[in-house]
Design a protein around this motif. Structure first.
Motif, PDB file in Angstrom:
ATOM      1  N   ASP A 242      58.741  81.107  93.762  1.00 51.93           N
ATOM      2  CA  ASP A 242      58.221  80.703  94.505  1.00 51.93           C
ATOM      3  C   ASP A 242      58.779  79.275  94.340  1.00 51.93           C
ATOM      4  O   ASP A 242      59.223  78.569  95.515  1.00 51.93           O
ATOM      5  CB  ASP A 242      56.462  80.274  94.603  1.00 51.93           C
ATOM      6  N   SER A 243      59.091  78.883  93.373  1.00 51.93           N
ATOM      7  CA  SER A 243      59.742  77.446  93.268  1.00 51.93           C
ATOM      8  C   SER A 243      61.107  77.461  93.728  1.00 51.93           C
ATOM      9  O   SER A 243      61.688  76.434  94.435  1.00 51.93           O
ATOM     10  CB  SER A 243      59.712  77.142  91.739  1.00 51.93           C
ATOM     11  N   MET A 244      61.762  78.491  93.382  1.00 54.22           N
ATOM     12  CA  MET A 244      63.009  78.759  93.849  1.00 54.22           C
ATOM     13  C   MET A 244      63.131  78.596  95.444  1.00 54.22           C
ATOM     14  O   MET A 244      64.103  78.200  96.183  1.00 54.22           O
ATOM     15  CB  MET A 244      64.024  79.954  93.149  1.00 54.22           C
ATOM     16  N   ASP A 245      62.426  79.438  95.933  1.00 50.10           N
ATOM     17  CA  ASP A 245      62.197  79.714  97.426  1.00 50.10           C
ATOM     18  C   ASP A 245      61.700  78.367  97.950  1.00 50.10           C
ATOM     19  O   ASP A 245      62.471  77.902  99.142  1.00 50.10           O
ATOM     20  CB  ASP A 245      61.112  80.565  97.506  1.00 50.10           C
ATOM     21  N   ALA A 246      61.010  77.543  97.319  1.00 48.41           N
ATOM     22  CA  ALA A 246      60.837  76.089  97.946  1.00 48.41           C
ATOM     23  C   ALA A 246      62.234  75.196  97.801  1.00 48.41           C
ATOM     24  O   ALA A 246      62.366  74.586  98.556  1.00 48.41           O
ATOM     25  CB  ALA A 246      59.703  75.520  97.256  1.00 48.41           C
ATOM     26  N   GLY A 247      62.890  75.436  96.661  1.00 50.81           N
ATOM     27  CA  GLY A 247      63.940  74.682  96.491  1.00 50.81           C
ATOM     28  C   GLY A 247      65.166  74.963  97.739  1.00 50.81           C
ATOM     29  O   GLY A 247      65.615  74.071  98.280  1.00 50.81           O
ATOM     30  N   PHE A 248      65.343  76.220  97.967  1.00 57.29           N
ATOM     31  CA  PHE A 248      66.157  76.491  99.102  1.00 57.29           C
ATOM     32  C   PHE A 248      65.550  76.023 100.401  1.00 57.29           C
ATOM     33  O   PHE A 248      66.402  75.747 101.144  1.00 57.29           O
ATOM     34  CB  PHE A 248      66.429  78.311  99.071  1.00 57.29           C
ATOM     35  N   GLY A 249      64.364  76.187 100.517  1.00 53.03           N
ATOM     36  CA  GLY A 249      63.847  75.637 101.774  1.00 53.03           C
ATOM     37  C   GLY A 249      64.016  74.048 101.966  1.00 53.03           C
ATOM     38  O   GLY A 249      64.363  73.712 103.140  1.00 53.03           O
ATOM     39  N   LEU A 251      66.619  72.557 100.607  1.00 56.65           N
ATOM     40  CA  LEU A 251      68.132  72.284 100.658  1.00 56.65           C
ATOM     41  C   LEU A 251      68.323  72.642 102.139  1.00 56.65           C
ATOM     42  O   LEU A 251      69.228  71.872 102.780  1.00 56.65           O
ATOM     43  CB  LEU A 251      68.580  73.278  99.705  1.00 56.65           C
ATOM     44  N   GLY A 252      67.800  73.504 102.795  1.00 57.03           N
ATOM     45  CA  GLY A 252      68.117  73.920 104.201  1.00 57.03           C
ATOM     46  C   GLY A 252      67.589  72.844 104.878  1.00 57.03           C
ATOM     47  O   GLY A 252      68.185  72.455 106.210  1.00 57.03           O
ATOM     48  N   GLY A 253      66.286  72.250 104.863  1.00 61.31           N
ATOM     49  CA  GLY A 253      65.751  71.233 105.548  1.00 61.31           C
ATOM     50  C   GLY A 253      66.667  69.938 105.537  1.00 61.31           C
ATOM     51  O   GLY A 253      66.799  68.945 106.747  1.00 61.31           O
ATOM     52  N   LEU A 254      67.260  69.483 104.341  1.00 60.59           N
ATOM     53  CA  LEU A 254      68.063  68.611 104.243  1.00 60.59           C
ATOM     54  C   LEU A 254      69.193  68.538 104.760  1.00 60.59           C
ATOM     55  O   LEU A 254      69.940  67.463 105.350  1.00 60.59           O
ATOM     56  CB  LEU A 254      68.230  68.318 102.528  1.00 60.59           C
ATOM     57  N   LEU A 255      69.910  69.673 104.614  1.00 63.00           N
ATOM     58  CA  LEU A 255      71.120  69.877 105.608  1.00 63.00           C
ATOM     59  C   LEU A 255      70.863  69.817 106.970  1.00 63.00           C
ATOM     60  O   LEU A 255      71.901  69.137 107.570  1.00 63.00           O
ATOM     61  CB  LEU A 255      71.685  71.046 105.153  1.00 63.00           C
ATOM     62  N   THR A 256      69.664  70.350 107.631  1.00 63.69           N
ATOM     63  CA  THR A 256      69.496  70.109 108.979  1.00 63.69           C
ATOM     64  C   THR A 256      69.334  68.709 109.359  1.00 63.69           C
ATOM     65  O   THR A 256      69.761  68.205 110.279  1.00 63.69           O
ATOM     66  CB  THR A 256      68.115  70.765 109.240  1.00 63.69           C
ATOM     67  N   GLN A 257      68.911  67.900 108.310  1.00 61.57           N
ATOM     68  CA  GLN A 257      68.720  66.334 108.688  1.00 61.57           C
ATOM     69  C   GLN A 257      69.787  65.642 108.777  1.00 61.57           C
ATOM     70  O   GLN A 257      70.228  64.813 109.483  1.00 61.57           O
ATOM     71  CB  GLN A 257      67.701  65.694 107.747  1.00 61.57           C
ATOM     72  N   ILE A 258      70.733  66.012 107.593  1.00 63.71           N
ATOM     73  CA  ILE A 258      71.967  65.197 107.340  1.00 63.71           C
ATOM     74  C   ILE A 258      73.097  65.649 108.306  1.00 63.71           C
ATOM     75  O   ILE A 258      73.946  64.709 108.767  1.00 63.71           O
ATOM     76  CB  ILE A 258      72.588  65.603 105.987  1.00 63.71           C
ATOM     77  N   LEU A 259      73.355  66.850 108.556  1.00 64.36           N
ATOM     78  CA  LEU A 259      74.417  67.312 109.378  1.00 64.36           C
ATOM     79  C   LEU A 259      74.129  67.142 110.854  1.00 64.36           C
ATOM     80  O   LEU A 259      72.958  67.735 111.433  1.00 64.36           O
ATOM     81  CB  LEU A 259      74.792  68.812 109.170  1.00 64.36           C
ATOM     82  N   PRO A 260      75.044  66.852 111.692  1.00 60.39           N
ATOM     83  CA  PRO A 260      74.702  67.070 113.172  1.00 60.39           C
ATOM     84  C   PRO A 260      74.642  68.500 113.559  1.00 60.39           C
ATOM     85  O   PRO A 260      75.097  69.325 113.064  1.00 60.39           O
ATOM     86  CB  PRO A 260      75.809  66.376 113.939  1.00 60.39           C
ATOM     87  N   ALA A 261      73.831  68.651 114.873  1.00 62.97           N
ATOM     88  CA  ALA A 261      73.765  69.836 115.433  1.00 62.97           C
ATOM     89  C   ALA A 261      75.157  70.238 115.765  1.00 62.97           C
ATOM     90  O   ALA A 261      76.073  69.812 116.309  1.00 62.97           O
ATOM     91  CB  ALA A 261      72.924  69.783 116.442  1.00 62.97           C
TER      92      ALA A 261
END
Length: 606
Positions: A242-249, A251-261
């Motif tokens: 669960d901790s690893m899963d939350a970490g990937f979640g 990371l995915g959210g961070l890239l969504t915020q940083i990178l343009p669509a």
């Protein structure tokens, strides 16, 4: 390095090489070749760990390779300069049979008396100096579990000079071997002269064997051990996963915020993180499963389980010899199928190959864990058992029962010669931490290598298929339905409709042929989920009914979703007909099991 099975040869090999081992195949055969450079010697020396054997007069392919390598009869392999014979000091009489055969070849030979600590605890005294003088070879006392005697063995290796490097004389057993009777007479003489044993040996191991090898109590013990293992796989690994899963979640959210669509963000979030991350989160469960298998193997219990299961397996047309290959298949069917080379009966070997993939391999675990977590609640049964762990145990049990039924059907009309099961029961011992660590490290590396190569590649391909071509301007359906993956899934859907599978589920079955774990990343891609296991589980829970989830699990219990396994079956049987039978019957069984599961569960729920 050569010796009997269960003599601690591999542990001593790890001590000498520092775990820098390489695994390959001998030329022209499928038997594995494990080698490594010996550390701490004045000169470079390569050490090879040969398959275990009791004698140079052999029947199985593994033992034949060991013999042919020693005699220099394997094309492309040089004959060894020096032989290290490893013998269990607690059972010297048995090990000396092989040593005497090796000595009669007149090749440089060192005898390593391993497990000397266990021998001393039993009150066994061995005059190694006298034994060495009488046999005319160096004798070194070793304890592989804590590296005792390893330095002395290395010192003896340093003393060896390659004075026979130019000796190319071809050896044959008939030229040099004494009669069996003469060998045993010499062994008895050596044991009487140099080995002192107490009048009353310790009995606690015998008393323990009376329980674990009892026809009824032993099966109960084995069943309980397996139940604990599968409970632990879920209960202990879930917090880490669960901790690893939350970490990937995150990371995915961070890239969504940083990178343009755009295409780059879609590729990284929905292709790489959703695909690869969705599989890596199941690494804790896989590590735990391998850990338990290694502990049971190192403790000496697995050989007893093979002996215990010999009688019930003979009722199915198999024997205890099939137990180890079938057990290996719980890790991966490929080494399990290859391990059938130790089975003397050709028909039994063929049936074992046919049923080995029904053992639930570790590659199925991510699929099982995902669907169980999504549809089975986290609650206890009878105040003790975890319901998710019980479900996982049920899936493993279904594979075992199905393998038994298939073996019985295949052998039902066959008459066969009886091959009695002869096994040496190793002493009970505490598992060697270093040996377990090496085994775990090798298996984790294999898994991560698959993640970084096969799974990553298939995830990228699947993302491409699920993204292109894009939806037209006037599209009214989700964009993925207009993609190549959507078209392929729509074409497959009518075939799998009786099982309740939708087109997204059908798509996931295709890349899973490369590696079953990819089914998880494939589902994450087609459902456009980048939040990790929990988000994917929620998406599946809202999209699938419970009968559909059960049917999907039933499919993965039986389907040969692994090209590597099909390839190794072809290589081991050397028959296209047998390989076709293997593939067709397993896919047919998977389809039937999924259909029955879907229909019955839908009826019960309705």
């Amino acid at each position: 390095m050569i010796g009997n099975p269960n003599c601690g040869k591999t542990s001593l090999f790890n001590c000498l090489t520092g775990a820098r081992a390489k695994v390959a195949n001998y030329p022209g055969v499928t038997v594995e070749r494990r080698s490594g450079m010996i550390s701490g010697l004045a000169n470079n020396a390569e050490l090879l760990d040969l398959p275990g054997t009791y004698s140079l007069f052999v029947t199985s392919p593994d033992e034949q390779v060991a013999r042919d390598f020693i005699l220099g009869n394997i094309q492309g392999e040089a004959r060894p300069d020096l032989l290290i014979a490893v013998v269990d000091a607690t059972n010297l009489r048995l090990g000396l049979r092989l040593v005497m055969e090796l000595r009669s070849l007149n090749r440089p030979l060192i005898l390593a008396l391993n497990q000397m600590d266990a021998a001393r605890k039993r009150g066994i005294t061995i005059d190694t100096a006298g034994l060495s003088q009488d046999m005319g070879i160096p004798v070194i006392e070793t304890v592989a579990v804590n590296s005792q005697g390893v330095d002395a063995l290395k010192h003896e290796l340093d003393q060896y000079t390659h004075h026979q490097a130019g000796d190319t004389q071809r050896l044959t057993l008939s030229d040099r071997q004494e009669s069996v009777e003469a060998i045993y007479d010499k062994i008895e003489s050596l044991v009487r002269a140099h080995v002192t044993q107490p009048a009353n040996m310790p009995r606690w191991q015998d008393r323990l064997d009376q329980v674990v090898m009892h026809p009824v109590l032993g099966l109960m013990v084995l069943f309980s051990i397996l139940l604990v293992v599968f409970q632990a796989v879920f209960a202990w690994a879930t917090p880490i996963a669960d901790s690893m899963d939350a970490g990937f979640g995150v990371l995915g959210g961070l890239l969504t915020q940083i990178l343009p669509a755009g295409i780059l963000r879609e590729f990284l979030v929905n292709g790489i993180i959703a695909g690869v991350g969705g599989v890596i989160v199941f690494l804790p469960q896989i590590i735990l499963l391998f850990l338990f298998i290694l502990l049971l193997e190192d403790s000496g219990y697995l050989t007893r389980a093979a002996f215990l299961l010999d009688r019930p397996m003979r009722g199915l047309g198999l024997s205890g010899r099939s137990f180890i290959p079938l057990l290996s298949s719980f890790a991966c069917a490929v080494p399990g199928v290859m391990a059938t080379r130790t089975i003397s009966d050709p028909r039994e070997r063929f049936i074992t190959i046919m049923v080995a993939p029904l053992m639930t391999c570790s590659a199925r675990l991510p699929v099982y864990a995902l669907i169980i977590s999504a549809f089975i609640p986290r609650q206890t049964v009878a105040g003790i058992f975890n319901l998710q762990g019980l479900t996982l145990f049920g899936l493993y049990f279904a594979g075992v029962v199905s393998a038994a039924l298939v073996a019985w059907v295949m052998r039902r009309r066959q008459t066969r010669e009886e091959f009695p099961l002869l096994l040496e029961l190793p002493s009970y011992r505490w598992p060697m931490a270093y040996h377990v660590y090496i085994g775990l490290r090798e298996r984790v590396w294999i898994f991560m290598r698959r993640v970084g190569t096969i799974i990553l590649s298939l995830s990228i391909i699947l993302w491409f298929l699920a993204t292109y071509p894009g939806a037209p301007a006037e599209a009214t359906r989700p964009a993925i339905e207009y993609s190549f993956a959507g078209m392929l899934g729509s074409w497959m859907e009518p075939l799998f409709a009786p099982l309740g599978f939708n087109w997204q589920m059908c798509i996931a079955l295709i890349p899973a042929m490369g590696a079953r774990e990819v089914a998880v990343s494939a589902l994450a891609t087609v459902y456009a989920v980048a939040g990790g296991e929990l988000a994917l589980g929620s998406a599946l829970h809202s999209s699938w009914s419970l009968p559909v989830a059960f049917a999907y699990l039933a499919w993965f219990v039986y389907a040969p979703q692994c090209i590597s396994t099909i390839a190794v079956v072809k290589r081991e049987t050397n028959s296209l007909k047998s390989t076709a039978l293997f593939t067709v019957y397993l896919f047919g069984l998977a389809y039937l099991a999924a259909w029955v599961t879907y229909q019955i569960s839908a009826l019960l729920i309705h």
